[in-house]
Design an enzyme around this catalytic site. Structure first.
Site, PDB file in Angstrom:
ATOM      1  NE  ARG A 149      -1.010  -1.552   3.773  1.00 27.76           N
ATOM      2  CZ  ARG A 149      -1.007  -1.504   5.099  1.00 27.76           C
ATOM      3  NH1 ARG A 149      -2.079  -1.122   5.751  1.00 27.76           N
ATOM      4  NH2 ARG A 149       0.081  -1.825   5.789  1.00 27.76           N
ATOM      5  CB  CYS A 268      -3.853   0.201  -7.230  1.00 31.41           C
ATOM      6  SG  CYS A 268      -2.095   0.576  -7.198  1.00 31.41           S
TER       7      CYS A 268
HETATM    8  C1  UGA Z   1      -4.098  -0.792  -2.954  1.00 28.83           C
HETATM    9  C2  UGA Z   1      -4.184  -2.071  -2.127  1.00 28.83           C
HETATM   10  O1  UGA Z   1      -4.669  -1.757  -0.809  1.00 28.83           O
HETATM   11  C3  UGA Z   1      -2.815  -2.744  -2.030  1.00 28.83           C
HETATM   12  O2  UGA Z   1      -2.920  -3.960  -1.312  1.00 28.83           O
HETATM   13  C4  UGA Z   1      -2.292  -2.999  -3.446  1.00 28.83           C
HETATM   14  O3  UGA Z   1      -1.010  -3.578  -3.425  1.00 28.83           O
HETATM   15  C5  UGA Z   1      -2.215  -1.683  -4.197  1.00 28.83           C
HETATM   16  O4  UGA Z   1      -3.533  -1.088  -4.244  1.00 28.83           O
HETATM   17  C6  UGA Z   1      -1.726  -1.978  -5.570  1.00 28.83           C
HETATM   18  O5  UGA Z   1      -2.460  -2.592  -6.342  1.00 28.83           O
HETATM   19  O6  UGA Z   1      -0.584  -1.666  -5.875  1.00 28.83           O
HETATM   20  P1  UGA Z   1      -3.291   1.718  -2.447  1.00 28.83           P
HETATM   21  O7  UGA Z   1      -3.785   2.048  -3.818  1.00 28.83           O
HETATM   22  O8  UGA Z   1      -1.969   2.206  -2.003  1.00 28.83           O
HETATM   23  O9  UGA Z   1      -3.260   0.122  -2.243  1.00 28.83           O
HETATM   24  O10 UGA Z   1      -4.376   2.325  -1.457  1.00 28.83           O
HETATM   25  P2  UGA Z   1      -5.448   1.769  -0.413  1.00 28.83           P
HETATM   26  O11 UGA Z   1      -4.936   1.928   0.947  1.00 28.83           O
HETATM   27  O12 UGA Z   1      -5.968   0.458  -0.817  1.00 28.83           O
HETATM   28  O13 UGA Z   1      -6.606   2.853  -0.619  1.00 28.83           O
HETATM   29  C7  UGA Z   1      -7.267   2.960  -1.876  1.00 28.83           C
HETATM   30  C8  UGA Z   1      -8.361   3.994  -1.794  1.00 28.83           C
HETATM   31  O14 UGA Z   1      -9.446   3.523  -1.012  1.00 28.83           O
HETATM   32  C9  UGA Z   1      -7.955   5.337  -1.203  1.00 28.83           C
HETATM   33  O15 UGA Z   1      -8.485   6.371  -2.015  1.00 28.83           O
HETATM   34  C10 UGA Z   1      -8.617   5.339   0.155  1.00 28.83           C
HETATM   35  O16 UGA Z   1      -8.949   6.633   0.591  1.00 28.83           O
HETATM   36  C11 UGA Z   1      -9.865   4.522  -0.114  1.00 28.83           C
HETATM   37  N1  UGA Z   1     -10.430   3.862   1.077  1.00 28.83           N
HETATM   38  C12 UGA Z   1      -9.715   2.930   1.755  1.00 28.83           C
HETATM   39  C13 UGA Z   1     -11.712   4.178   1.501  1.00 28.83           C
HETATM   40  O17 UGA Z   1     -12.402   5.027   0.900  1.00 28.83           O
HETATM   41  N2  UGA Z   1     -12.224   3.560   2.609  1.00 28.83           N
HETATM   42  C14 UGA Z   1     -11.525   2.628   3.294  1.00 28.83           C
HETATM   43  O18 UGA Z   1     -12.067   2.082   4.285  1.00 28.83           O
HETATM   44  C15 UGA Z   1     -10.239   2.313   2.857  1.00 28.83           C
END
Ligand code: UGA
Length: 441
Positions: A149, A268
């Protein structure tokens, strides 16, 4: 071991530094000269907590080098492919041009016995397409997806929650002799995390490639599920944050990734679910993933809803209104603005006639490059000067900890829209703010 890492973006730069930290001798290669100059100088080309310290630490050992010259990979036993697979312009499917270019560039420098480990997120079937050409050069392709992440990339790489190896298999589904050899090489690469007990899943190409997109699809679905519940909460006066707490106590459901708000963005989840749908279509099983279309729609509706909410609290119109948007990055602890919900809302409001000022602790430069028409301010207090409404769009701790009185002193109207459900409503209302949020009364 000698290792090469092709592609030094958010994934590759961290992977290269982490592999050096594990004791390997690593060369990172990228076509972007500015990025390589920065990394070679020991500077992280993007904001990632812990990466500057890691670069300094391993830089001092001399085990980590960066170059734009692909021939530097010669002699490495393993070559990690970490290039991007963005969404194709105007289509859902993944754009594989960088993967193909990396493999073409790498091929002429391979030696018999080399292992090529694919880390980029690719449509299932890509490894099967690439493997024969590498095999002809005497190299073995393995698929080794990455789950880091942004914001936790260093920790996730050094201490992953699982490792997955997709190996070439025979007709019975068993790893081929070359597959077994490649596995032994990867076991050496990851000797430290494996010794720490990190679970390892050894499987075939197709499964390994699917694991990655299945995981991201599940996470996106979880977020859109709670955001769909937020729509129900808005229609009934219920509170989605309490709902999430209550269902999250069920261990089968779990509270993580149930934060309702502006939804998911970044480089992602959005493009991965779309590429997955496109691939399912090609495979003749699009019905299996039609629900992801709904996941995508729920997610995008949240952005529209926040703009509507702003209109509502601004007495029916945002034309000519001063709007402060707190956050430009797609999530806190990142400077990545790819498909950022915060920026998308800011741009929408600007296009609809509002005067928008955006702030972010790390992402202003990236945001300005993408939306030069928006105004930017270095801090929340400066962005909120004279604001008719303030939107909290990315939950940086600086914004969670804002003092309602201090912020109230600079705005024209005390109107707060909490797009991430992280503020304490009573505190803001007690200070005379109109507080509204997504999925909360
Ligand atoms: C995501 C995955 O979590 C990783 O496991 C994966 O390796 C990565 O994509 C990838 O494919 O390389 P990332 O894009 O860094 O990681 O971000 P996340 O932490 O997953 O968050 C994604 C989005 O979801 C953000 O905009 C965040 O604000 C949102 N989110 C997250 C929510 O709206 N609610 C939540 O409860 C959690």
């Amino acid at each position: 071991m000698r290792i090469s890492v092709i592609g030094c973006g958010y994934l590759g730069a961290v992977h290269a530094a982490s592999m050096a930290q594990l004791g390997h001798e690593v060369v990172g290669v990228d076509v972007d000269e500015a990025k390589i100059a920065s990394l070679a100088g020991g500077r992280a080309p993007f904001y990632e907590p812990g990466l500057p310290e890691l670069l300094a630490e391993v830089g001092a050992t001399g085990r980590l080098t960066f170059t734009t010259d692909m021939s530097a990979v010669t002699g490495a036993a393993v070559h990690f492919v970490c290039v991007g697979t963005p969404q194709t312009n105007g289509e859902f499917r993944a754009d594989l041009r960088y993967v193909d270019a990396a493999l073409t560039g790498l091929r002429e420098h391979l030696r018999p016995g080399d292992v090529v480990a694919g880390k980029s997120t690719v449509p299932v079937g890509t490894a099967e397409r690439l493997a024969p050409d590498l095999a002809a050069a005497g190299a073995t392709l393995v698929w080794n997806p990455e789950f880091l992440r942004e914001g936790f990339a260093v920790q996730d790489t050094l201490h992953p929650d699982r490792l997955v190896y997709g190996l070439p298999t025979d007709a019975d589904g068993e790893p081929t002799a070359r597959g077994r050899e490649a596995r032994a090489v990867l076991d050496q690469v990851y000797a430290t995390p494996l010794a720490e007990g990190v679970p390892l899943v050894v499987t075939d190409y197709a499964t390994a490639q699917l694991v990655k997109v299945a995981a991201n699809s599940f996470l996106a679905t979880k977020i859109s599920f709670i955001n769909a519940m937020a729509e129900l909460c808005e229609a009934t006066g219920a509170d989605v944050t309490r709902l999430a707490d209550a269902i999250g106590y069920d261990e089968r459901i779990g509270r993580r990734f149930l934060n309702a708000g502006l939804g998911f963005g970044g480089g992602c989840l959005p493009k991965d679910i779309r590429a997955f749908m496109a691939r399912a279509g090609e495979l003749g099983v699009s019905d299996a993933l039609t629900f992801l279309q709904e996941v995508d729609s729920v997610n995008m509706r949240r952005r529209v809803r926040l703009v509507d909410l702003a209109r509502e609290v601004c007495d029916g119109s945002i034309v000519g209104k001063r709007v402060a948007v707190l956050g430009a990055a797609f999530k806190p602890e990142s400077d990545d603005v790819r498909d950022s919900p915060a920026l998308s809302v800011a741009a929408q409001m600007q296009l609809q006639g509002a005067h928008v000022t955006v702030t972010d602790p790390q992402a202003i430069d990236n945001a300005r490059a993408k939306w030069p028409d928006l105004r930017f301010a270095p801090t929340a207090l400066e962005a909120a000067q004279g604001a008719d409404v303030v939107l909290l769009a990315t939950e940086w701790s600086q914004y969670r900890d804002l003092d309602p009185e201090e912020l109230g002193a600079v705005v024209a109207h005390r109107r707060m829209l909490d797009g991430r459900n992280v503020l304490v409503p009573a505190q803001w209302r007690a200070a005379g703010w109109t507080y509204r949020a997504l999925g909360r009364p």
